[in-house]
Design a protein around this motif. Structure first.
Motif, PDB file in Angstrom:
ATOM      1  N   LEU A 110      27.303  85.683  19.293  1.00 58.33           N
ATOM      2  CA  LEU A 110      26.948  84.400  18.694  1.00 58.33           C
ATOM      3  C   LEU A 110      25.874  84.551  17.628  1.00 58.33           C
ATOM      4  O   LEU A 110      25.830  83.777  16.662  1.00 58.33           O
ATOM      5  CB  LEU A 110      26.467  83.426  19.769  1.00 58.33           C
ATOM      6  N   SER A 111      25.016  85.547  17.795  1.00 50.87           N
ATOM      7  CA  SER A 111      23.958  85.782  16.806  1.00 50.87           C
ATOM      8  C   SER A 111      24.535  86.155  15.448  1.00 50.87           C
ATOM      9  O   SER A 111      23.866  85.988  14.417  1.00 50.87           O
ATOM     10  CB  SER A 111      23.018  86.891  17.294  1.00 50.87           C
ATOM     11  N   GLY A 112      25.778  86.652  15.447  1.00 50.88           N
ATOM     12  CA  GLY A 112      26.423  87.028  14.193  1.00 50.88           C
ATOM     13  C   GLY A 112      27.289  85.939  13.602  1.00 50.88           C
ATOM     14  O   GLY A 112      27.876  86.126  12.530  1.00 50.88           O
ATOM     15  N   MET A 113      27.376  84.789  14.281  1.00 52.74           N
ATOM     16  CA  MET A 113      28.206  83.700  13.772  1.00 52.74           C
ATOM     17  C   MET A 113      27.517  82.951  12.636  1.00 52.74           C
ATOM     18  O   MET A 113      26.284  82.943  12.533  1.00 52.74           O
ATOM     19  CB  MET A 113      28.560  82.720  14.902  1.00 52.74           C
ATOM     20  N   LYS A 114      28.308  82.299  11.822  1.00 51.19           N
ATOM     21  CA  LYS A 114      27.787  81.534  10.697  1.00 51.19           C
ATOM     22  C   LYS A 114      26.807  80.463  11.176  1.00 51.19           C
ATOM     23  O   LYS A 114      25.702  80.338  10.645  1.00 51.19           O
ATOM     24  CB  LYS A 114      28.952  80.881   9.942  1.00 51.19           C
ATOM     25  N   LYS A 115      27.218  79.696  12.194  1.00 50.68           N
ATOM     26  CA  LYS A 115      26.318  78.705  12.781  1.00 50.68           C
ATOM     27  C   LYS A 115      26.834  78.276  14.149  1.00 50.68           C
ATOM     28  O   LYS A 115      27.978  77.835  14.267  1.00 50.68           O
ATOM     29  CB  LYS A 115      26.184  77.467  11.884  1.00 50.68           C
ATOM     30  N   VAL A 116      25.993  78.425  15.158  1.00 53.03           N
ATOM     31  CA  VAL A 116      26.295  77.862  16.475  1.00 53.03           C
ATOM     32  C   VAL A 116      25.665  76.476  16.508  1.00 53.03           C
ATOM     33  O   VAL A 116      24.440  76.332  16.497  1.00 53.03           O
ATOM     34  CB  VAL A 116      25.729  78.741  17.614  1.00 53.03           C
ATOM     35  N   LYS A 117      26.508  75.459  16.533  1.00 60.65           N
ATOM     36  CA  LYS A 117      25.991  74.084  16.489  1.00 60.65           C
ATOM     37  C   LYS A 117      25.342  73.690  17.808  1.00 60.65           C
ATOM     38  O   LYS A 117      24.290  73.065  17.831  1.00 60.65           O
ATOM     39  CB  LYS A 117      27.126  73.116  16.135  1.00 60.65           C
ATOM     40  N   ARG A 118      26.003  74.042  18.918  1.00 68.09           N
ATOM     41  CA  ARG A 118      25.445  73.761  20.243  1.00 68.09           C
ATOM     42  C   ARG A 118      26.078  74.718  21.244  1.00 68.09           C
ATOM     43  O   ARG A 118      27.276  74.964  21.201  1.00 68.09           O
ATOM     44  CB  ARG A 118      25.699  72.308  20.644  1.00 68.09           C
ATOM     45  N   LEU A 119      25.255  75.246  22.132  1.00 69.62           N
ATOM     46  CA  LEU A 119      25.743  76.156  23.167  1.00 69.62           C
ATOM     47  C   LEU A 119      25.764  75.423  24.504  1.00 69.62           C
ATOM     48  O   LEU A 119      24.741  74.921  24.971  1.00 69.62           O
ATOM     49  CB  LEU A 119      24.836  77.385  23.262  1.00 69.62           C
ATOM     50  N   HIS A 120      26.941  75.354  25.106  1.00 72.16           N
ATOM     51  CA  HIS A 120      27.122  74.778  26.429  1.00 72.16           C
ATOM     52  C   HIS A 120      27.374  75.922  27.411  1.00 72.16           C
ATOM     53  O   HIS A 120      28.276  76.741  27.194  1.00 72.16           O
ATOM     54  CB  HIS A 120      28.313  73.814  26.436  1.00 72.16           C
ATOM     55  N   TYR A 121      26.588  75.955  28.473  1.00 68.05           N
ATOM     56  CA  TYR A 121      26.642  77.081  29.405  1.00 68.05           C
ATOM     57  C   TYR A 121      26.823  76.580  30.838  1.00 68.05           C
ATOM     58  O   TYR A 121      26.056  75.725  31.304  1.00 68.05           O
ATOM     59  CB  TYR A 121      25.368  77.918  29.302  1.00 68.05           C
ATOM     60  N   ILE A 122      27.825  77.111  31.530  1.00 68.02           N
ATOM     61  CA  ILE A 122      28.066  76.758  32.924  1.00 68.02           C
ATOM     62  C   ILE A 122      27.277  77.712  33.809  1.00 68.02           C
ATOM     63  O   ILE A 122      27.595  78.896  33.913  1.00 68.02           O
ATOM     64  CB  ILE A 122      29.560  76.829  33.289  1.00 68.02           C
ATOM     65  N   SER A 123      26.244  77.179  34.433  1.00 73.07           N
ATOM     66  CA  SER A 123      25.426  77.945  35.354  1.00 73.07           C
ATOM     67  C   SER A 123      25.847  77.591  36.781  1.00 73.07           C
ATOM     68  O   SER A 123      27.031  77.442  37.066  1.00 73.07           O
ATOM     69  CB  SER A 123      23.944  77.651  35.101  1.00 73.07           C
TER      70      SER A 123
END
Length: 351
Positions: A110-123
């Motif tokens: 993800l650090s190499g992506m153009k833009k991460v608008k929002r990260l949703h994470y299932i914990s």
């Protein structure tokens, strides 16, 4: 263009999320293991806006080919990370590789992506470990310890997610113990309360066994009398995640939600007695005190010793954020769908 990068589409929760999520995005790019790509490709063909991308999160480079890597790197997209190794009795290394290393590799991508608008994470609520009392959504590290490697790995993975790129908005979901669909009862694995169902199913046709149990009217079971368990149907978890992902409000801080069903969870003793009645056992559950001997009893009955700590854990999960930000979302009462869960466990689940 409204894009989503997603992991875990082949899992129990992920499969319930795909149908709803595909309606909300122009393009959904789903990372799937290369060894399963061809086998599952046809099963996702009904989603015209979903593209399966061969990729292995346990490999730092992830992608099988450079073209797919470039495609993902050039995206401006939301990200939903569902993929995880979930087996409460599995080894430390298995959980580390999938849940910790896999999450680190995804964040590297993800650090190499153009833009991460929002990260949703299932914990998972398993991050609370042995904490007792009310665990707030704002809590994470409370010096808790862990009785199983799965919960410990999810704690460490969530810590990594929280600390990754503070400028990226993040939403963390901590589901309770996910059970079958509230309307159909469907589930595709033996887990959590289904270990209990498995035992009841095993002896349901042994009249002599039932007769012996009936002589005492009580079935000794290792659990705490006051314990509540945060059972939550898979469709309700999926419904909340989709609702949250559709919300476009700007959050200043990481938002964390306990997706754990109705307040306080389900009183475990009540659940046990209802299950016994549904499976036609004329007995009541009787709690056994916490003891090392319970490990052997549990294994003898056929469920992993790691699950026993949850049957004695006095922890409730606050839903202050969830109720404040989504006041119109209401979880179903267990009594409204319990027979669907019991019926599927009795008649349809393959043990």
């Amino acid at each position: 263009m409204n894009n989503l990068v997603m992991t875990g589409v082949t899992g129990f929760l992920g499969a319930h999320l795909v149908e709803k999520i595909c309606k909300n995005y122009d393009h959904v790019y789903a990372l799937v293991r290369p060894k399963t790509y061809h086998r599952i490709k046809e099963s996702f063909s009904q989603y015209s806006n979903l593209q399966l991308i061969p990729g292995d999160l346990e490999d730092l480079k992830i992608f099988s080919n450079y073209e797919d890597q470039l495609k993902i790197q050039n995206l401006e997209a939301d990200v939903l990370h569902v993929a995880a190794h979930y087996d409460i009795s599995s080894s430390k290394s298995a959980n580390y590789i999938s849940n910790i290393l896999g999450t680190q590799n995804l964040l590297h991508m993800l650090s190499g992506m153009k833009k991460v608008k929002r990260l949703h994470y299932i914990s998972s609520v398993g991050v609370s470990g042995n904490y007792e009392g009310v665990f707030q959504e704002s809590f994470l590290d409370k010096n808790q310890s862990f009785d199983d490697f799965y919960a410990e790995s999810k704690f460490n993975a969530e810590c990594i997610v929280v600390n990754w790129k503070p400028e990226v908005p993040k939403v963390i979901y901590r589901p309770g113990i996910i059970i079958g669909h509230s309307e159909t009862g469907f589930i595709n694995k033996i887990d959590g309360p289904y270990y209990i169902f498995q035992i009841l199913h095993r002896f349901k046709d042994f009249d002599r066994f039932k007769e012996l149990l009936g002589m005492s009217k009580y079935l000794p079971v290792p659990y705490g009398k006051t314990v509540h368990i945060p059972f939550v149907p898979v469709d309700e978890v999926a419904a909340f995640v989709v609702m949250s992902m559709s919300d476009k409000r700007e959050w200043q801080n990481t938002q964390t939600y306990h997706v754990t069903g109705v307040d306080g969870g389900i009183h475990f003793e009540t659940f046990l007695n209802e299950a016994l009645e549904f499976f036609n056992y004329d007995i009541k559950a009787m709690p056994l005190p916490l003891s090392k001997a319970n490990d052997f009893l549990g294994m003898g009955l056929g469920f992993p010793k790691e699950i026993l700590s949850y049957m004695y854990k006095n922890c409730l999960y606050s839903q202050e954020n969830l109720k404040k930000n989504f006041p119109n979302f209401k979880f179903k009462e267990f009594k409204d769908y319990r027979n669907n869960i019991y019926r599927y466990a009795l008649n349809d689940l393959k043990y």
